[in-house]
Design an enzyme around this catalytic site. Structure first.
Site, PDB file in Angstrom:
ATOM      1  CE  LYS A  13     116.133  58.842  33.391  1.00  0.00           C
ATOM      2  NZ  LYS A  13     116.922  59.339  32.247  1.00  0.00           N
ATOM      3  NE  ARG A  88     118.968  53.367  32.903  1.00  0.00           N
ATOM      4  CZ  ARG A  88     119.314  54.374  33.693  1.00  0.00           C
ATOM      5  NH1 ARG A  88     118.527  54.783  34.648  1.00  0.00           N
ATOM      6  NH2 ARG A  88     120.440  54.993  33.486  1.00  0.00           N
ATOM      7  NE  ARG A 127     124.032  65.333  33.660  1.00  0.00           N
ATOM      8  CZ  ARG A 127     123.396  64.176  33.459  1.00  0.00           C
ATOM      9  NH1 ARG A 127     122.141  64.047  33.850  1.00  0.00           N
ATOM     10  NH2 ARG A 127     123.992  63.183  32.874  1.00  0.00           N
ATOM     11  NE  ARG A 162     125.869  61.423  35.717  1.00  0.00           N
ATOM     12  CZ  ARG A 162     124.629  61.030  35.441  1.00  0.00           C
ATOM     13  NH1 ARG A 162     123.596  61.699  35.966  1.00  0.00           N
ATOM     14  NH2 ARG A 162     124.389  60.005  34.686  1.00  0.00           N
ATOM     15  NE  ARG A 173     124.651  57.884  30.614  1.00  0.00           N
ATOM     16  CZ  ARG A 173     124.702  59.180  30.898  1.00  0.00           C
ATOM     17  NH1 ARG A 173     125.795  59.867  30.646  1.00  0.00           N
ATOM     18  NH2 ARG A 173     123.672  59.784  31.429  1.00  0.00           N
TER      19      ARG A 173
HETATM   20  P1  AP5 Z   1     118.769  65.539  34.022  1.00  0.00           P
HETATM   21  O1  AP5 Z   1     117.563  65.916  34.816  1.00  0.00           O
HETATM   22  O2  AP5 Z   1     120.064  65.353  34.757  1.00  0.00           O
HETATM   23  O3  AP5 Z   1     118.439  64.276  33.059  1.00  0.00           O
HETATM   24  P2  AP5 Z   1     118.258  62.749  33.398  1.00  0.00           P
HETATM   25  O4  AP5 Z   1     117.186  62.234  32.516  1.00  0.00           O
HETATM   26  O5  AP5 Z   1     118.077  62.561  34.881  1.00  0.00           O
HETATM   27  O6  AP5 Z   1     119.669  62.214  32.887  1.00  0.00           O
HETATM   28  P3  AP5 Z   1     120.682  61.178  33.482  1.00  0.00           P
HETATM   29  O7  AP5 Z   1     121.922  61.288  32.612  1.00  0.00           O
HETATM   30  O8  AP5 Z   1     120.882  61.347  34.955  1.00  0.00           O
HETATM   31  O9  AP5 Z   1     119.952  59.871  33.174  1.00  0.00           O
HETATM   32  P4  AP5 Z   1     120.563  58.512  33.063  1.00  0.00           P
HETATM   33  O10 AP5 Z   1     119.323  57.736  33.019  1.00  0.00           O
HETATM   34  O11 AP5 Z   1     121.516  58.274  31.965  1.00  0.00           O
HETATM   35  O12 AP5 Z   1     121.514  58.428  34.357  1.00  0.00           O
HETATM   36  P5  AP5 Z   1     121.305  57.770  35.769  1.00  0.00           P
HETATM   37  O13 AP5 Z   1     121.918  58.666  36.764  1.00  0.00           O
HETATM   38  O14 AP5 Z   1     119.925  57.302  35.967  1.00  0.00           O
HETATM   39  O15 AP5 Z   1     118.942  66.668  32.898  1.00  0.00           O
HETATM   40  C1  AP5 Z   1     120.049  66.648  32.019  1.00  0.00           C
HETATM   41  C2  AP5 Z   1     120.553  68.077  31.796  1.00  0.00           C
HETATM   42  O16 AP5 Z   1     119.573  68.804  31.076  1.00  0.00           O
HETATM   43  C3  AP5 Z   1     120.813  68.896  33.094  1.00  0.00           C
HETATM   44  O17 AP5 Z   1     121.908  69.747  32.888  1.00  0.00           O
HETATM   45  C4  AP5 Z   1     119.536  69.714  33.271  1.00  0.00           C
HETATM   46  O18 AP5 Z   1     119.798  70.925  33.970  1.00  0.00           O
HETATM   47  C5  AP5 Z   1     119.138  69.944  31.812  1.00  0.00           C
HETATM   48  N1  AP5 Z   1     117.704  70.017  31.637  1.00  0.00           N
HETATM   49  C6  AP5 Z   1     116.779  69.138  32.145  1.00  0.00           C
HETATM   50  N2  AP5 Z   1     115.542  69.520  31.761  1.00  0.00           N
HETATM   51  C7  AP5 Z   1     115.711  70.648  30.990  1.00  0.00           C
HETATM   52  C8  AP5 Z   1     114.807  71.513  30.284  1.00  0.00           C
HETATM   53  N3  AP5 Z   1     113.487  71.307  30.302  1.00  0.00           N
HETATM   54  N4  AP5 Z   1     115.304  72.557  29.591  1.00  0.00           N
HETATM   55  C9  AP5 Z   1     116.651  72.787  29.566  1.00  0.00           C
HETATM   56  N5  AP5 Z   1     117.560  72.023  30.217  1.00  0.00           N
HETATM   57  C10 AP5 Z   1     117.091  70.961  30.909  1.00  0.00           C
HETATM   58  O19 AP5 Z   1     122.192  56.423  35.601  1.00  0.00           O
HETATM   59  C11 AP5 Z   1     123.610  56.492  35.492  1.00  0.00           C
HETATM   60  C12 AP5 Z   1     124.156  55.074  35.360  1.00  0.00           C
HETATM   61  O20 AP5 Z   1     123.830  54.304  36.536  1.00  0.00           O
HETATM   62  C13 AP5 Z   1     123.612  54.230  34.200  1.00  0.00           C
HETATM   63  O21 AP5 Z   1     124.282  54.478  32.986  1.00  0.00           O
HETATM   64  C14 AP5 Z   1     123.818  52.799  34.726  1.00  0.00           C
HETATM   65  O22 AP5 Z   1     125.163  52.392  34.611  1.00  0.00           O
HETATM   66  C15 AP5 Z   1     123.506  52.952  36.214  1.00  0.00           C
HETATM   67  N6  AP5 Z   1     122.089  52.697  36.529  1.00  0.00           N
HETATM   68  C16 AP5 Z   1     121.209  53.588  37.073  1.00  0.00           C
HETATM   69  N7  AP5 Z   1     120.009  53.022  37.236  1.00  0.00           N
HETATM   70  C17 AP5 Z   1     120.113  51.743  36.788  1.00  0.00           C
HETATM   71  C18 AP5 Z   1     119.181  50.676  36.671  1.00  0.00           C
HETATM   72  N8  AP5 Z   1     117.893  50.796  37.062  1.00  0.00           N
HETATM   73  N9  AP5 Z   1     119.615  49.514  36.141  1.00  0.00           N
HETATM   74  C19 AP5 Z   1     120.912  49.345  35.754  1.00  0.00           C
HETATM   75  N10 AP5 Z   1     121.835  50.335  35.834  1.00  0.00           N
HETATM   76  C20 AP5 Z   1     121.442  51.534  36.345  1.00  0.00           C
END
Ligand code: AP5
Length: 213
Positions: A13, A88, A127, A162, A173
């Site tokens: 994402k 979410r 990552r 992270r 997660r």
């Molecule tokens: P990346 O782009 O970083 O993936 P992502 O989907 O953004 O993954 P996240 O782990 O950031 O998502 P998340 O939803 O768990 O975390 P968030 O920060 O939102 O890609 C991942 C890896 O793959 C990278 O190394 C990238 O280079 C690689 N990659 C990507 N595309 C690729 C491709 N096509 N080919 C090869 N490699 C590729 O949330 C973190 C925490 O915050 C949550 O657990 C929760 O506690 C809290 N939180 C956030 N939002 C909310 C909400 N709305 N409600 C409640 N709690 C929340």
């Protein structure tokens, strides 16, 4: 463009959102980045959120809606926005619907990034993220390494794993995603907004989205 990006942790994402900002200047709004910034700055929000995040739990809906209610009214959102990691839960999606109606904003689509579980586990364990909370650039030791090992190409800060990238937190997660976030696919299907894309290639996802717009 006014998009929601749905998908499991590691689906890409953040990576896709950053690519889409270059298409038409729409802003990426990542609740994860906002929360990590608050943790790093030691704000009240950060103190409340940190325990949930490190354990791989969701931060309570009222805290998230407090952030997003303000963020969506900032001037830069007028150009368009990419919601990365929000909503979410079904209550967040319902609250967002009311908020957008009140603000007179119509979404273009909710894009579901579909990636196999083994690919997700591999992406999360490889990552690296820029430790500068104003940057938070995303890298991958296999698919997108930094030019100089351990150093962000964009701002020169160290890149790190992270705090929620322990095996235990990743497993939790993914369970939380299946239980609380995956039902949003059905929610946005009913709203007539869902677009499912295979997210093996981020460039292909960007092409599929821009073609649909
Ligand atoms: P990346 O782009 O970083 O993936 P992502 O989907 O953004 O993954 P996240 O782990 O950031 O998502 P998340 O939803 O768990 O975390 P968030 O920060 O939102 O890609 C991942 C890896 O793959 C990278 O190394 C990238 O280079 C690689 N990659 C990507 N595309 C690729 C491709 N096509 N080919 C090869 N490699 C590729 O949330 C973190 C925490 O915050 C949550 O657990 C929760 O506690 C809290 N939180 C956030 N939002 C909310 C909400 N709305 N409600 C409640 N709690 C929340």
């Amino acid at each position: 463009m006014k998009l929601i990006l749905l998908g499991a942790p590691g689906a890409g994402k953040g990576t896709v959102a950053k690519l889409l900002t270059e298409v038409d200047g729409s802003v990426q709004i990542s609740t994860g980045d906002i929360l990590r910034g608050a943790v790093a700055a030691g704000t009240e929000l950060g103190k409340k959120a940190q325990g949930f995040m490190d354990a791989g739990d969701l931060v309570p809906d009222d805290l998230i809606m407090g952030i997003m209610g303000d963020r969506l009214q900032e001037d830069d959102c007028a150009k368009g926005f990419l919601l990365d990691g929000f909503p979410r839960t079904i209550p967040q999606a319902e609250a967002l619907k009311v908020l957008l109606t009140d603000l007179g904003i119509e979404l273009d689509m909710a894009v579901n990034l579909d990636v196999a579980r083994d690919v997700i586990l591999d992406r999360l364990s490889t990552r690296r993220t820029c430790s500068n909370s104003d940057c938070q650039a995303i890298y991958n030791v296999k698919s997108n390494p930094t030019k100089e090992e351990g150093i962000c190409d964009k701002c020169g800060s160290p890149v790190v794993q992270r705090a929620d990238e322990t095996e235990e937190a990743i497993t939790h997660r993914l369970e939380t995603y299946n239980e609380k976030t995956a039902p949003l696919i059905g929610f946005y299907e009913k709203e007539g907004l869902i677009v499912n894309v295979n997210a093996t290639s981020s460039d292909a996802v960007v092409a599929a989205i821009t073609e649909k717009l």
